[in-house]
Design a protein around this motif. Structure first.
Motif, PDB file in Angstrom:
ATOM      1  N   ALA A  18      39.411  25.921  41.658  1.00  0.00           N
ATOM      2  CA  ALA A  18      38.491  26.123  40.675  1.00  0.00           C
ATOM      3  C   ALA A  18      39.103  25.783  39.477  1.00  0.00           C
ATOM      4  O   ALA A  18      38.332  25.452  38.427  1.00  0.00           O
ATOM      5  CB  ALA A  18      37.615  27.309  40.707  1.00  0.00           C
ATOM      6  N   VAL A  19      40.285  26.299  39.030  1.00  0.00           N
ATOM      7  CA  VAL A  19      40.936  26.303  37.976  1.00  0.00           C
ATOM      8  C   VAL A  19      41.190  24.862  37.507  1.00  0.00           C
ATOM      9  O   VAL A  19      41.071  24.639  36.404  1.00  0.00           O
ATOM     10  CB  VAL A  19      42.077  27.205  37.653  1.00  0.00           C
ATOM     11  CG1 VAL A  19      42.692  27.029  36.443  1.00  0.00           C
ATOM     12  CG2 VAL A  19      41.669  28.832  37.739  1.00  0.00           C
ATOM     13  N   VAL A  20      41.755  24.340  38.400  1.00  0.00           N
ATOM     14  CA  VAL A  20      42.123  22.789  38.472  1.00  0.00           C
ATOM     15  C   VAL A  20      40.716  22.093  37.983  1.00  0.00           C
ATOM     16  O   VAL A  20      41.091  21.021  37.089  1.00  0.00           O
ATOM     17  CB  VAL A  20      42.766  22.437  39.415  1.00  0.00           C
ATOM     18  CG1 VAL A  20      43.286  20.940  39.527  1.00  0.00           C
ATOM     19  CG2 VAL A  20      44.189  23.262  39.537  1.00  0.00           C
ATOM     20  N   SER A  21      39.620  22.172  38.905  1.00  0.00           N
ATOM     21  CA  SER A  21      38.676  21.202  38.885  1.00  0.00           C
ATOM     22  C   SER A  21      37.768  21.440  37.411  1.00  0.00           C
ATOM     23  O   SER A  21      37.328  20.434  36.932  1.00  0.00           O
ATOM     24  CB  SER A  21      37.573  21.826  39.776  1.00  0.00           C
ATOM     25  OG  SER A  21      38.382  21.338  41.086  1.00  0.00           O
ATOM     26  N   MET A  22      37.780  22.734  36.748  1.00  0.00           N
ATOM     27  CA  MET A  22      37.068  22.761  35.798  1.00  0.00           C
ATOM     28  C   MET A  22      37.197  21.851  34.251  1.00  0.00           C
ATOM     29  O   MET A  22      36.456  21.295  33.748  1.00  0.00           O
ATOM     30  CB  MET A  22      37.134  24.065  35.107  1.00  0.00           C
ATOM     31  CG  MET A  22      36.329  25.321  35.903  1.00  0.00           C
ATOM     32  SD  MET A  22      34.540  24.691  36.031  1.00  0.00           S
ATOM     33  CE  MET A  22      34.150  25.042  34.139  1.00  0.00           C
ATOM     34  N   PRO A  23      38.708  21.621  34.123  1.00  0.00           N
ATOM     35  CA  PRO A  23      38.910  20.591  33.196  1.00  0.00           C
ATOM     36  C   PRO A  23      38.685  19.375  33.324  1.00  0.00           C
ATOM     37  O   PRO A  23      38.213  18.477  32.644  1.00  0.00           O
ATOM     38  CB  PRO A  23      40.527  20.617  32.686  1.00  0.00           C
ATOM     39  CG  PRO A  23      40.779  22.348  33.437  1.00  0.00           C
ATOM     40  CD  PRO A  23      39.697  22.477  34.425  1.00  0.00           C
ATOM     41  N   PHE A  24      38.622  19.086  34.806  1.00  0.00           N
ATOM     42  CA  PHE A  24      38.590  17.856  35.148  1.00  0.00           C
ATOM     43  C   PHE A  24      36.927  17.435  34.914  1.00  0.00           C
ATOM     44  O   PHE A  24      36.307  16.373  34.386  1.00  0.00           O
ATOM     45  CB  PHE A  24      38.989  17.347  36.643  1.00  0.00           C
ATOM     46  CG  PHE A  24      38.369  16.282  37.209  1.00  0.00           C
ATOM     47  CD1 PHE A  24      39.127  15.080  36.863  1.00  0.00           C
ATOM     48  CD2 PHE A  24      37.273  16.272  37.843  1.00  0.00           C
ATOM     49  CE1 PHE A  24      38.652  13.820  37.665  1.00  0.00           C
ATOM     50  CE2 PHE A  24      37.005  14.924  38.554  1.00  0.00           C
ATOM     51  CZ  PHE A  24      37.530  13.907  38.315  1.00  0.00           C
ATOM     52  N   VAL A  26      34.843  18.932  32.959  1.00  0.00           N
ATOM     53  CA  VAL A  26      34.712  18.713  31.485  1.00  0.00           C
ATOM     54  C   VAL A  26      34.774  17.477  30.911  1.00  0.00           C
ATOM     55  O   VAL A  26      34.123  16.923  30.208  1.00  0.00           O
ATOM     56  CB  VAL A  26      35.324  20.025  30.801  1.00  0.00           C
ATOM     57  CG1 VAL A  26      35.332  19.827  29.357  1.00  0.00           C
ATOM     58  CG2 VAL A  26      35.154  21.500  31.095  1.00  0.00           C
ATOM     59  N   LYS A  27      36.139  17.017  31.424  1.00  0.00           N
ATOM     60  CA  LYS A  27      36.438  15.572  31.016  1.00  0.00           C
ATOM     61  C   LYS A  27      35.387  14.684  31.412  1.00  0.00           C
ATOM     62  O   LYS A  27      35.091  13.619  30.601  1.00  0.00           O
ATOM     63  CB  LYS A  27      37.924  15.325  31.551  1.00  0.00           C
ATOM     64  CG  LYS A  27      38.281  14.094  30.971  1.00  0.00           C
ATOM     65  CD  LYS A  27      38.570  13.937  29.590  1.00  0.00           C
ATOM     66  CE  LYS A  27      39.410  12.650  29.169  1.00  0.00           C
ATOM     67  NZ  LYS A  27      38.846  11.381  29.526  1.00  0.00           N
ATOM     68  N   LEU A  28      35.137  14.894  32.614  1.00  0.00           N
ATOM     69  CA  LEU A  28      34.274  13.755  33.440  1.00  0.00           C
ATOM     70  C   LEU A  28      32.835  13.912  32.488  1.00  0.00           C
ATOM     71  O   LEU A  28      32.385  12.785  32.308  1.00  0.00           O
ATOM     72  CB  LEU A  28      34.022  14.250  34.781  1.00  0.00           C
ATOM     73  CG  LEU A  28      32.992  13.218  35.532  1.00  0.00           C
ATOM     74  CD1 LEU A  28      33.743  11.651  35.552  1.00  0.00           C
ATOM     75  CD2 LEU A  28      32.788  13.847  36.946  1.00  0.00           C
ATOM     76  N   LEU A  29      32.489  15.155  32.437  1.00  0.00           N
ATOM     77  CA  LEU A  29      31.060  15.173  31.472  1.00  0.00           C
ATOM     78  C   LEU A  29      31.289  14.664  30.123  1.00  0.00           C
ATOM     79  O   LEU A  29      30.307  13.964  29.570  1.00  0.00           O
ATOM     80  CB  LEU A  29      30.839  16.597  31.398  1.00  0.00           C
ATOM     81  CG  LEU A  29      30.270  17.286  32.923  1.00  0.00           C
ATOM     82  CD1 LEU A  29      30.093  18.819  32.645  1.00  0.00           C
ATOM     83  CD2 LEU A  29      29.005  16.735  33.166  1.00  0.00           C
ATOM     84  N   GLU A  30      32.128  14.862  29.647  1.00  0.00           N
ATOM     85  CA  GLU A  30      32.391  14.286  28.283  1.00  0.00           C
ATOM     86  C   GLU A  30      32.368  12.689  28.186  1.00  0.00           C
ATOM     87  O   GLU A  30      31.847  12.029  27.221  1.00  0.00           O
ATOM     88  CB  GLU A  30      33.679  15.002  27.453  1.00  0.00           C
ATOM     89  CG  GLU A  30      33.701  16.353  27.079  1.00  0.00           C
ATOM     90  CD  GLU A  30      34.834  16.723  26.563  1.00  0.00           C
ATOM     91  OE1 GLU A  30      35.939  16.361  26.502  1.00  0.00           O
ATOM     92  OE2 GLU A  30      34.895  18.199  26.085  1.00  0.00           O
ATOM     93  N   ASP A  31      33.189  12.247  29.198  1.00  0.00           N
ATOM     94  CA  ASP A  31      33.328  10.819  29.277  1.00  0.00           C
ATOM     95  C   ASP A  31      31.967  10.311  29.598  1.00  0.00           C
ATOM     96  O   ASP A  31      31.624   9.254  28.996  1.00  0.00           O
ATOM     97  CB  ASP A  31      34.317  10.277  30.529  1.00  0.00           C
ATOM     98  CG  ASP A  31      35.704  10.784  30.023  1.00  0.00           C
ATOM     99  OD1 ASP A  31      36.035  10.958  28.828  1.00  0.00           O
ATOM    100  OD2 ASP A  31      36.427  10.675  30.966  1.00  0.00           O
ATOM    101  N   HIS A  32      31.115  10.943  30.460  1.00  0.00           N
ATOM    102  CA  HIS A  32      29.944  10.483  30.512  1.00  0.00           C
ATOM    103  C   HIS A  32      28.900  10.500  29.347  1.00  0.00           C
ATOM    104  O   HIS A  32      28.010   9.430  29.110  1.00  0.00           O
ATOM    105  CB  HIS A  32      29.174  11.392  31.750  1.00  0.00           C
ATOM    106  CG  HIS A  32      27.762  10.932  32.237  1.00  0.00           C
ATOM    107  ND1 HIS A  32      27.789   9.443  32.777  1.00  0.00           N
ATOM    108  CD2 HIS A  32      27.019  11.324  32.258  1.00  0.00           C
ATOM    109  CE1 HIS A  32      26.529   9.379  33.140  1.00  0.00           C
ATOM    110  NE2 HIS A  32      25.869  10.609  32.863  1.00  0.00           N
ATOM    111  N   ARG A  33      29.286  11.567  28.712  1.00  0.00           N
ATOM    112  CA  ARG A  33      28.271  11.865  27.285  1.00  0.00           C
ATOM    113  C   ARG A  33      28.611  10.580  26.628  1.00  0.00           C
ATOM    114  O   ARG A  33      27.597  10.081  25.899  1.00  0.00           O
ATOM    115  CB  ARG A  33      28.549  13.112  26.882  1.00  0.00           C
ATOM    116  CG  ARG A  33      27.684  13.441  25.520  1.00  0.00           C
ATOM    117  CD  ARG A  33      28.282  14.582  24.906  1.00  0.00           C
ATOM    118  NE  ARG A  33      29.661  14.635  24.496  1.00  0.00           N
ATOM    119  CZ  ARG A  33      30.429  15.775  24.142  1.00  0.00           C
ATOM    120  NH1 ARG A  33      29.781  16.908  24.269  1.00  0.00           N
ATOM    121  NH2 ARG A  33      31.521  15.566  23.616  1.00  0.00           N
TER     122      ARG A  33
END
Length: 221
Positions: A18-24, A26-33
Motif C-alpha cells: 500500500a505504501v509503495v502503490s500510493m505514490p504510483f 498519485v503520479k498516475l492520477l496526476e499524469d492523467h489529469r
C-alpha cells in the motif's frame, strides 16, 4: 506460533504494498489529469478558433447585408424617382398625342373619303374628274355646280393588283359647307350610290385614332 508469524508477515507485506502503490497512484492520477488538461486546452483552443471564424463570418455577412440593404433602399428611391418621371412623361405624351390627333383631325376637316371607285379612272387631272364625279353621284339638284377641290388623290398605299379592292380616294373640298352638304347627302343615300354599276360610298376622312375610337364606341353600344 508459526501461524501468527505468517499473518503478521502478510499484513506487513500488504502495508508495504500500500505504501509503495500510493505514490504510483498519485503520479498516475496526476499524469492523467495533465493529459486531460492538455486535451481540454487543445479542444478549447480549437473551439475558440472556430468561434472566432464564425464570428468573423457573421460580422462579414452582417456588413454585406447592411450594404445590400443600403443599395436596395437607394435603388428603391431611384425607382420611385423614375416612376414619377415616367408618369410625368406619360402625361406629357398623352397631351401631345391628343394635340397631334386634334391637329390632324383639323387638317382633315374638309376631306372626304370615297370608296369603290376603280383604279386609274381619274386620269391626269384627278381634281377635275372627282369634282365632276361628285355632281354625277349626288345630282345637280344637290350640287348645282362642280365643287372646288383643293386636291384629290388615292390613299397612300400600294396600288392593288387587277381584280383587287381599289384604294379609297381622298379629296379636300375647298369650302367646308360644301363638304358638309356632300357628307349629309351621302349618308341619306348610303347603299344607293353607284358608279359604272358598282356601289360607291362617301365618308368623313377621320384619322386612324379617331376611327379606332369610333369602332370601340360602336362595339360598346
Amino acid at each position: 506460533m508459526a501461524s501468527k508469524t505468517s499473518k503478521k508477515e502478510k499484513r506487513d507485506e500488504a502495508a508495504a504494498t500500500a505504501v509503495v502503490s500510493m505514490p504510483f497512484l498519485v503520479k498516475l492520477l496526476e499524469d492523467h489529469r495533465d493529459a486531460l488538461s492538455k486535451e481540454f486546452k487543445s479542444a478549447m483552443t480549437s473551439l475558440e478558433a472556430k468561434l472566432d471564424f464564425v464570428q468573423e463570418t457573421v460580422t462579414d455577412h452582417g456588413n454585406r447585408l447592411t450594404s445590400l440593404e443600403a443599395n436596395a433602399n437607394h435603388l428603391s428611391d431611384k425607382m420611385e424617382e423614375l416612376e414619377a418621371k415616367c408618369a410625368a412623361m406619360e402625361g406629357s405624351y398623352n397631351k401631345l398625342k391628343a394635340k397631334a390627333i386634334d391637329l390632324e383631325s383639323r387638317s382633315r376637316r374638309n376631306n372626304i373619303r370615297i370608296t369603290g371607285l376603280p383604279e386609274s379612272i381619274e386620269g391626269a387631272r384627278p381634281t377635275d374628274f372627282f369634282s365632276r364625279l361628285l355632281v354625277e353621284l349626288l345630282g345637280d339638284q344637290v350640287l348645282t355646280t362642280a365643287p372646288e377641290l383643293d386636291r384629290a388623290h388615292r390613299a397612300l398605299t400600294i396600288k392593288p393588283s387587277p381584280g383587287s379592292r381599289p384604294r379609297a380616294v381622298i379629296a379636300r373640298i375647298h369650302h367646308f359647307r360644301t363638304k358638309e352638304l356632300i357628307i349629309q347627302e351621302a349618308r341619306k343615300r348610303r347603299g344607293k350610290l353607284f358608279f359604272q354599276g358598282k356601289p360607291v360610298a362617301i365618308f368623313e376622312d377621320y384619322c386612324p385614332e379617331i376611327v379606332e375610337q369610333r369602332a370601340a364606341y360602336r362595339e360598346e353600344q
